[in-house]
Design a protein around this motif. Sequence first.
Motif, mmCIF file in Angstrom:
data_model
loop_
_atom_site.group_PDB
_atom_site.id
_atom_site.type_symbol
_atom_site.label_atom_id
_atom_site.label_comp_id
_atom_site.label_asym_id
_atom_site.label_seq_id
_atom_site.Cartn_x
_atom_site.Cartn_y
_atom_site.Cartn_z
ATOM 1 N N SER A 119 -4.797 -0.634 7.961
ATOM 2 C CA SER A 119 -3.980 0.246 7.124
ATOM 3 C C SER A 119 -4.913 1.289 6.521
ATOM 4 O O SER A 119 -5.794 0.960 5.725
ATOM 5 N N ILE A 120 -4.702 2.558 6.917
ATOM 6 C CA ILE A 120 -5.615 3.645 6.567
ATOM 7 C C ILE A 120 -4.837 4.746 5.863
ATOM 8 O O ILE A 120 -3.709 5.065 6.268
ATOM 9 N N PRO A 121 -5.393 5.347 4.811
ATOM 10 C CA PRO A 121 -4.712 6.487 4.195
ATOM 11 C C PRO A 121 -4.401 7.551 5.242
ATOM 12 O O PRO A 121 -5.285 7.966 6.012
ATOM 13 N N THR A 122 -3.157 7.961 5.320
ATOM 14 C CA THR A 122 -2.734 8.885 6.367
ATOM 15 C C THR A 122 -3.533 10.179 6.349
ATOM 16 O O THR A 122 -3.822 10.754 7.402
ATOM 17 N N ILE A 123 -3.934 10.634 5.185
ATOM 18 C CA ILE A 123 -4.682 11.874 5.080
ATOM 19 C C ILE A 123 -6.042 11.773 5.776
ATOM 20 O O ILE A 123 -6.634 12.782 6.170
ATOM 21 N N GLU A 124 -6.538 10.548 5.992
ATOM 22 C CA GLU A 124 -7.839 10.329 6.623
ATOM 23 C C GLU A 124 -7.719 9.903 8.085
ATOM 24 O O GLU A 124 -8.708 9.536 8.721
ATOM 25 N N LEU A 125 -6.516 9.964 8.634
ATOM 26 C CA LEU A 125 -6.238 9.378 9.937
ATOM 27 C C LEU A 125 -7.044 10.019 11.068
ATOM 28 O O LEU A 125 -7.627 9.316 11.904
ATOM 29 N N THR A 126 -7.087 11.334 11.131
ATOM 30 C CA THR A 126 -7.784 12.019 12.225
ATOM 31 C C THR A 126 -9.260 11.650 12.260
ATOM 32 O O THR A 126 -9.814 11.319 13.317
ATOM 33 N N LEU B 45 0.826 -1.210 0.000
ATOM 34 C CA LEU B 45 0.000 0.000 0.000
ATOM 35 C C LEU B 45 0.860 1.259 0.000
ATOM 36 O O LEU B 45 0.551 2.246 -0.673
ATOM 37 N N ASN B 46 1.949 1.226 0.768
ATOM 38 C CA ASN B 46 2.791 2.417 0.870
ATOM 39 C C ASN B 46 3.648 2.658 -0.368
ATOM 40 O O ASN B 46 4.258 3.717 -0.492
ATOM 41 N N ARG B 47 3.698 1.707 -1.266
ATOM 42 C CA ARG B 47 4.359 1.967 -2.547
ATOM 43 C C ARG B 47 3.475 2.818 -3.442
ATOM 44 O O ARG B 47 3.948 3.474 -4.365
ATOM 45 N N GLU B 48 2.172 2.792 -3.155
ATOM 46 C CA GLU B 48 1.211 3.518 -3.987
ATOM 47 C C GLU B 48 0.727 4.823 -3.354
ATOM 48 O O GLU B 48 0.137 5.663 -4.017
ATOM 49 N N GLY B 49 0.968 4.988 -2.063
ATOM 50 C CA GLY B 49 0.511 6.181 -1.352
ATOM 51 C C GLY B 49 0.986 6.121 0.081
ATOM 52 O O GLY B 49 1.718 5.207 0.474
ATOM 53 N N GLU B 50 0.564 7.087 0.898
ATOM 54 C CA GLU B 50 0.998 7.136 2.292
ATOM 55 C C GLU B 50 -0.107 6.584 3.188
ATOM 56 O O GLU B 50 -1.205 7.140 3.257
ATOM 57 N N PHE B 51 0.203 5.493 3.885
ATOM 58 C CA PHE B 51 -0.747 4.835 4.767
ATOM 59 C C PHE B 51 -0.182 4.764 6.188
ATOM 60 O O PHE B 51 1.032 4.718 6.386
ATOM 61 N N THR B 52 -1.082 4.756 7.161
ATOM 62 C CA THR B 52 -0.720 4.597 8.566
ATOM 63 C C THR B 52 -1.408 3.353 9.106
ATOM 64 O O THR B 52 -2.550 3.065 8.752
ATOM 65 N N ARG B 53 -0.716 2.634 9.957
ATOM 66 C CA ARG B 53 -1.285 1.414 10.536
ATOM 67 C C ARG B 53 -1.736 1.693 11.966
ATOM 68 O O ARG B 53 -0.995 2.266 12.774
ATOM 69 N N LEU B 54 -2.957 1.281 12.281
ATOM 70 C CA LEU B 54 -3.513 1.376 13.625
ATOM 71 C C LEU B 54 -3.805 -0.018 14.148
ATOM 72 O O LEU B 54 -4.307 -0.869 13.421
ATOM 73 N N ALA B 55 -3.497 -0.250 15.428
ATOM 74 C CA ALA B 55 -3.868 -1.503 16.090
ATOM 75 C C ALA B 55 -5.074 -1.219 16.970
ATOM 76 O O ALA B 55 -4.996 -0.433 17.906
ATOM 77 N N VAL B 56 -6.206 -1.837 16.652
ATOM 78 C CA VAL B 56 -7.440 -1.561 17.392
ATOM 79 C C VAL B 56 -7.960 -2.846 18.036
ATOM 80 O O VAL B 56 -7.724 -3.957 17.557
ATOM 81 N N SER B 57 -8.677 -2.663 19.143
ATOM 82 C CA SER B 57 -9.298 -3.776 19.860
ATOM 83 C C SER B 57 -10.456 -3.229 20.681
ATOM 84 O O SER B 57 -10.584 -2.014 20.852
ATOM 85 N N PRO B 58 -11.303 -4.114 21.229
ATOM 86 C CA PRO B 58 -12.395 -3.634 22.076
ATOM 87 C C PRO B 58 -11.915 -3.097 23.427
ATOM 88 O O PRO B 58 -12.696 -2.491 24.161
#
Length: 235
Positions: free
Chosen positions: A67-74, A18-31
């Motif tokens: 893996s989420i587009p960094t621009i949409e992170l907030t 994904l990061n070869r095609e754009g800037e992504f950020t990884r989040l670890a989520v749980s309940p």
Amino acid sequence: MTINAFSHNIPEKTFAKLNREGEFTRLAVSPGIINKHYTPAQFQTIAEVVGARGAIKYSASYSILLSIPTIELTTAKRKLEKVGLYIAKQGQIVAMKACDFCDGDKMEAAQITEELYQQLEGLEVPSRICINMNGCASACYNAVYDDIGLVYQKDSFDVYLGAVPMGKHAQAGELFMKKVSVQHIENLLQEIIRVYQERAYQKEPFYKFYKRTKDADFWQTIKCYENSSADSSRV
């Protein structure tokens, strides 16, 4: 039948791809730290924030990796937290995980788990440390295979240090102290973290630090101090 078990062995959307095609950020989520049960609304929100561009991956650390587009992170974080999802902190910090306390049937250690989280999660350290809290002697969430393993039983904890969690030299941690009271466990953990902060090399993993220093006098000093404090509290 193995129609689904082995039909797609290589994922199309890894974090690296994904990061070869754009800037992504990884989040670890749980309940949450203890709760392991997702709601349909939480899964719906996960699908929404990841969308068609991102990716979802199961993690062995009791969380789902997004893996989420960094621009949409907030915006993504706000939506995830609104439905009650916990987003794990990243970086060279103290992190905490726990078992599910037998799906809530054995909650004796829940309060101290929350207190330890409030005091320790996020402290900066030379290399990321994981504290793994297990709520009974079964320790079925493998507390002894994390940097600091806590196994609760009868108002006290057995404390394990220095596990090698993976690789050809993987091994369980060593029993450092037995029957540390609930009243003294936070002080003990603070001292362990303090000596690691002060004496470890930069980016030195905790298991390497413990192996290098486990015969040092300061470990015995910590044991003696905690034991004497526990004895005095019983008087």
